[in-house]
Design a protein around this motif. Structure first.
Motif, short mmCIF file in Angstrom:
data_model
loop_
_atom_site.label_atom_id
_atom_site.label_comp_id
_atom_site.label_asym_id
_atom_site.label_seq_id
_atom_site.Cartn_x
_atom_site.Cartn_y
_atom_site.Cartn_z
N LYS A 34 0.94 -1.01 0.03
CA LYS A 34 -0.05 0.01 -0.06
C LYS A 34 0.93 1.23 0.04
O LYS A 34 0.42 2.31 -0.76
CB LYS A 34 -0.98 0.02 1.02
N PRO A 35 2.07 1.14 0.68
CA PRO A 35 2.62 2.51 0.78
C PRO A 35 3.51 2.76 -0.59
O PRO A 35 3.83 4.10 -0.87
CB PRO A 35 3.82 2.25 1.77
N LEU A 36 3.35 1.94 -1.48
CA LEU A 36 4.04 2.04 -2.70
C LEU A 36 3.03 2.32 -3.97
O LEU A 36 3.30 2.37 -5.28
CB LEU A 36 4.95 0.83 -3.22
N GLY A 121 2.23 3.99 7.25
CA GLY A 121 2.69 3.87 5.52
C GLY A 121 1.51 3.99 4.65
O GLY A 121 1.84 4.22 3.40
N ASP A 122 0.26 3.89 5.04
CA ASP A 122 -0.79 3.81 4.24
C ASP A 122 -1.50 5.14 4.44
O ASP A 122 -2.76 5.30 3.91
CB ASP A 122 -1.93 2.60 4.19
N THR A 123 -1.03 6.18 4.94
CA THR A 123 -1.68 7.24 5.46
C THR A 123 -1.20 8.60 4.57
O THR A 123 -0.10 9.11 4.79
CB THR A 123 -1.45 7.47 6.96
N LEU A 124 -2.38 9.11 4.50
CA LEU A 124 -2.31 10.69 3.80
C LEU A 124 -3.34 11.48 4.39
O LEU A 124 -4.51 10.70 4.87
CB LEU A 124 -2.41 10.80 2.26
N PHE A 125 -3.12 12.85 4.57
CA PHE A 125 -4.13 13.83 5.19
C PHE A 125 -4.70 14.67 4.10
O PHE A 125 -4.24 14.76 3.12
CB PHE A 125 -3.51 14.36 6.24
N LYS A 126 -6.01 15.20 4.56
CA LYS A 126 -6.42 16.51 3.81
C LYS A 126 -5.36 17.65 3.90
O LYS A 126 -4.57 17.79 4.40
CB LYS A 126 -7.83 16.79 4.31
N GLU A 127 -6.05 18.68 3.09
CA GLU A 127 -4.88 19.72 2.56
C GLU A 127 -4.63 20.69 3.62
O GLU A 127 -3.57 21.46 3.66
CB GLU A 127 -5.13 20.51 1.23
N PHE A 246 -7.20 10.34 4.21
CA PHE A 246 -7.17 9.50 3.43
C PHE A 246 -7.09 8.23 3.72
O PHE A 246 -6.19 7.99 4.40
CB PHE A 246 -6.53 9.94 2.01
N ASP A 247 -7.94 7.30 3.30
CA ASP A 247 -7.70 5.84 3.83
C ASP A 247 -7.64 4.92 2.34
O ASP A 247 -8.51 5.11 1.33
CB ASP A 247 -9.26 5.38 4.25
N VAL A 248 -6.92 4.03 2.18
CA VAL A 248 -6.55 3.36 1.04
C VAL A 248 -6.56 1.82 1.39
O VAL A 248 -5.90 1.08 1.10
CB VAL A 248 -5.38 3.44 0.39
N GLU A 256 -11.11 6.22 -4.72
CA GLU A 256 -11.39 7.76 -4.29
C GLU A 256 -10.22 8.62 -4.08
O GLU A 256 -10.22 9.90 -4.55
CB GLU A 256 -12.48 7.83 -3.15
N CYS A 257 -9.14 8.17 -3.54
CA CYS A 257 -8.20 8.81 -3.01
C CYS A 257 -7.39 9.27 -4.22
O CYS A 257 -7.09 10.47 -4.59
CB CYS A 257 -7.36 8.27 -1.97
#
Length: 273
Positions: A34-36, A121-127, A246-248, A256-257
Motif C-alpha cells: 500500500k505505501p508504494l 505507511g498507508d496514511t495521507l491527510f487532507k490539505e 485519506f484511507d486506502v 477515491e483517493c
C-alpha cells in the motif's frame, strides 16, 4: 528528529478487492504494498518524503517493511538517500510482528535516541495538514520534555466503531483513547490516525509495553493505537486537530483517493509541507 514509517503490513483487504475486481482494471496493482501505490501520479510514500525533505524536520527516515516487499522498497528508496529500509523478516500476514514491535525494531536496530515522527505507511491527510505547523506545535508542548503529540479529526457517529477515539480536556491533552467504541459509549468523535510525534523520553516505554503484552495475541501489539492508549495513562499526550485523512484500506477507497489527488488537489506544490 527522526521519522519511522510503519510499512510492514500485507494489505490483505486491498489485495482481495483487486483479485475480485471483475473488470480487472487494477490488476497491475496486485502484489503492490500500500505505501508504494501510485496516488495522483506519485507513490504514496513519496508524498511524505517530499514533505519531510522540504521542511528539513528530520535527518533520517526509517521505513520498516517485510521480507515480501523488501526488494520493492529498496528500489523505491534509491532516489531518497536519507531513507533506510529495515526488513522485519516476515513473509506473510500470519507472521507479522505488529506495528508497535516494528517501531521498537527500528529504534533498537538503528540505536535511535531522538524525537520520532511515526507515520502509518498507508496514511495521507487532507490539505489543511502542515508538517511544519505540526512540528512547531510539538516544540511548544515540549516545555514538558515528556510530552507527545498526535493528530485527530472529527469522524461521523457511525465511524466510531472503526477507529480509536480520543477524549481530550480543554487544553487538548488526551485523557484516554477508546478503541472502536459504540457511539453511545463516548461523546467524543475525535478519531486518531497513525501519525504521532513521540518524545525521545517516550521510546524506552516501548520495551515496557511489549513486555507487558508479550503473552497476549498479536492484535494487542499490531494496531499502533494500543500503545498510544497505554501511553496516555503514563505520559502527557496532546492533540493537534486536522480536518481529515485519506484511507486506502480497500479498492473503492484507493480509487477515491487517487481520483482526488488527480482532479481536486488544490496546491500540490505545498501538500503536507
Amino acid at each position: 528528529m527522526k521519522a519511522v514509517v510503519l510499512a510492514a503490513g500485507y494489505g490483505t483487504r486491498l489485495q482481495r478487492d483487486i483479485e475480485k475486481d471483475p473488470a480487472g482494471e487494477f490488476k497491475h496493482l496486485g502484489g503492490t504494498a500500500k505505501p508504494l501505490l501510485p496516488i495522483g501520479g506519485r507513490v504514496l510514500l513519496s508524498h511524505w518524503l517530499r514533505a519531510l525533505a522540504h521542511t528539513a524536520c528530520v535527518d533520517t527516515v526509517v521505513v520498516v517493511t517485510n521480507a515480501l516487499h523488501h526488494e520493492a522498497f529498496q528500489k523505491w528508496a534509491e532516489e531518497f538517500p536519507s531513507v533506510k529500509i529495515l526488513n522485519d523478516g516476515t513473509r506473510k500476514n500470519e507472521e507479522r510482528l505488529g506495528a508497535v514491535a516494528c517501531l521498537q525494531l527500528a529504534v533498537k536496530h538503528f540505536g535511535l535516541d531522538d524525537h520520532i515522527i511515526v507515520i502509518g505507511g498507508d496514511t495521507l491527510f487532507k490539505e489543511d495538514f502542515s508538517l511544519r505547523a505540526f512540528t512547531e506545535r510539538f516544540a511548544e508542548v515540549q516545555k514538558d520534555e515528556d510530552s507527545n503529540l498526535v493528530l485527530s479529526y472529527q469522524c461521523r457517529d457511525e465511524e466510531t466503531l472503526k477507529y480509536g477515539i480520543l477524549e481530550v480536556d480543554s487544553d487538548l491533552r488526551a485523557l484516554c483513547m477508546k478503541e472502536k467504541p459504540l457511539p453511545t459509549e463516548t461523546n467524543s468523535r475525535s478519531a486518531c490516525p497513525c501519525f504521532y510525534l513521540f518524545s525521545r523520553t517516550t521510546l524506552p516505554l516501548l520495551d515496557a509495553f511489549l513486555k507487558e503484552k508479550e503473552a497476549g495475541p498479536v492484535e494487542e501489539r499490531d494496531a499502533p493505537g494500543t500503545f498510544l492508549s497505554w501511553l496516555i495513562l503514563r505520559r502527557p499526550v496532546y492533540v493537534y486537530r486536522i480536518s481529515g485523512r485519506f484511507d486506502v484500506g480497500n479498492l473503492p477507497s484507493y480509487i477515491e483517493c487517487d481520483k482526488y489527488f488527480k482532479e481536486q488537489l488544490k496546491n500540490p506544490d505545498i501538500y503536507l509541507i
